[in-house]
Design a protein around this motif. Structure first.
Motif, short mmCIF file in Angstrom:
data_model
loop_
_atom_site.label_atom_id
_atom_site.label_comp_id
_atom_site.label_asym_id
_atom_site.label_seq_id
_atom_site.Cartn_x
_atom_site.Cartn_y
_atom_site.Cartn_z
N SER A 4 0.85 -1.18 0.00
CA SER A 4 0.00 0.00 0.00
C SER A 4 0.89 1.24 0.00
CB SER A 4 -0.90 0.00 1.25
OG SER A 4 -1.53 1.26 1.38
N TYR A 5 0.51 2.22 -0.78
CA TYR A 5 1.26 3.47 -0.85
C TYR A 5 0.44 4.64 -0.30
CZ TYR A 5 4.31 0.63 -3.72
OH TYR A 5 5.14 -0.37 -4.16
N ASP A 6 -0.46 4.35 0.66
CA ASP A 6 -1.29 5.40 1.25
C ASP A 6 -0.45 6.47 1.93
OD1 ASP A 6 -3.49 3.99 0.38
OD2 ASP A 6 -3.99 3.15 2.35
N ALA A 7 0.61 6.07 2.63
CA ALA A 7 1.46 7.04 3.31
C ALA A 7 2.15 7.96 2.30
CB ALA A 7 2.50 6.34 4.19
N VAL A 8 2.52 7.41 1.16
CA VAL A 8 3.17 8.21 0.11
C VAL A 8 2.18 9.23 -0.44
CG1 VAL A 8 4.31 8.15 -2.14
CG2 VAL A 8 4.79 6.36 -0.43
N ALA A 9 0.94 8.81 -0.67
CA ALA A 9 -0.09 9.73 -1.17
C ALA A 9 -0.33 10.85 -0.15
CB ALA A 9 -1.38 8.98 -1.46
N ALA A 10 -0.36 10.50 1.12
CA ALA A 10 -0.56 11.50 2.18
C ALA A 10 0.63 12.47 2.23
CB ALA A 10 -0.76 10.82 3.52
N TRP A 11 1.85 11.92 2.10
CA TRP A 11 3.08 12.74 2.10
C TRP A 11 3.05 13.76 0.94
CZ3 TRP A 11 7.44 13.81 4.76
CH2 TRP A 11 8.57 14.25 4.07
N ARG A 12 2.69 13.27 -0.24
CA ARG A 12 2.62 14.14 -1.42
C ARG A 12 1.58 15.25 -1.23
NH1 ARG A 12 2.88 10.97 -7.11
NH2 ARG A 12 2.22 13.04 -7.71
N ALA A 13 0.40 14.87 -0.80
CA ALA A 13 -0.67 15.86 -0.62
C ALA A 13 -0.29 16.90 0.43
CB ALA A 13 -1.97 15.16 -0.23
N ALA A 14 0.31 16.45 1.52
CA ALA A 14 0.71 17.39 2.57
C ALA A 14 1.81 18.33 2.08
CB ALA A 14 1.18 16.61 3.80
N GLY A 15 2.77 17.82 1.31
CA GLY A 15 3.82 18.67 0.78
C GLY A 15 3.28 19.76 -0.12
N GLU A 16 2.40 19.37 -1.03
CA GLU A 16 1.82 20.36 -1.94
C GLU A 16 0.95 21.37 -1.21
OE1 GLU A 16 0.02 17.99 -5.05
OE2 GLU A 16 1.92 17.94 -6.17
N ALA A 17 0.35 20.96 -0.09
CA ALA A 17 -0.49 21.86 0.71
C ALA A 17 0.32 22.65 1.75
CB ALA A 17 -1.58 21.06 1.42
N ARG A 18 1.64 22.38 1.82
CA ARG A 18 2.52 23.03 2.81
C ARG A 18 2.08 22.71 4.23
NH1 ARG A 18 3.49 28.95 0.23
NH2 ARG A 18 5.68 28.70 0.70
N ASP A 19 1.70 21.48 4.45
CA ASP A 19 1.15 21.01 5.72
C ASP A 19 2.15 20.08 6.41
OD1 ASP A 19 -0.35 19.93 7.82
OD2 ASP A 19 -1.75 18.88 6.50
N ALA A 20 3.00 20.64 7.25
CA ALA A 20 4.04 19.85 7.93
C ALA A 20 3.43 18.77 8.82
CB ALA A 20 4.97 20.75 8.73
N ALA A 21 2.37 19.11 9.54
CA ALA A 21 1.74 18.13 10.43
C ALA A 21 1.17 16.96 9.63
CB ALA A 21 0.64 18.78 11.26
N GLY A 22 0.55 17.25 8.49
CA GLY A 22 0.02 16.19 7.64
C GLY A 22 1.12 15.30 7.09
#
Length: 164
Positions: A4-22
């Motif tokens: 599963s690459y769910d963590a990678v998808a979350a990492w990408r989305a958080a980076g693009e949103a500038r969301d360090a906590a995410g």
């Protein structure tokens, strides 16, 4: 077993949103992040990586992931961004742990002027947050000189040796 690459998808989305906590939520508690500046500069655990991400995501503009390649528990991500008017390209090697969280991150930045500008922008704030105000004042001098040399080389010297 399917990975599963769910963590990678979350990492990408958080980076693009500038969301360090995410972004930190996608990481293993014992994550390590190896700096693009030197392999001797490693951030360990949520607290240290979150500090880096807070500083970096505040300095980087228009971060957009462009490519993802995965094989088993290793994922390569690529993004494009800006530091002011300077284009920045980063490759990230992510290694997932047994729970599917990101356990190891190794960063690679190009071109050299983008890396030296990144040092100039991130270094002082990281030093301040680490309780080193004297170092925070010194970093712009050292990294500013490196950035000036790298930018001059890229703009004035290297074009002269480009293929013709």
């Amino acid at each position: 077993m399917d990975q599963s690459y769910d963590a990678v998808a979350a990492w990408r989305a958080a980076g693009e949103a500038r969301d360090a906590a995410g972004a930190v939520a996608a990481l293993s508690p014992d994550v390590t992040l190896v700096s693009p500046i030197t392999e001797r500069f490693t951030f360990r655990g949520h607290r240290q990586v979150r500090t880096l991400l807070e500083v970096a995501l505040a300095a980087i503009d228009d971060l957009t992931y462009t490519d993802q390649i995965a094989e088993g528990r290793t994922v390569a991500l690529f993004y494009e961004a800006r530091l002011g008017t300077t284009r920045l390209y980063e490759a990230q090697r992510l290694r997932l742990d047994a729970d599917g969280l990101i356990g190891e991150i190794t960063l690679y930045v190009r071109p050299l002027p983008a890396l030296t500008l990144l040092m100039t922008r991130l270094g002082p704030e990281l030093a301040r947050r680490n309780g080193q105000p004297g170092l925070a004042r010194m970093i712009p001098l050292a990294s500013g000189a490196m950035h000036s040399m790298a930018a001059t080389g890229e703009q004035k010297i290297m074009p002269r040796v480009a293929p013709r």
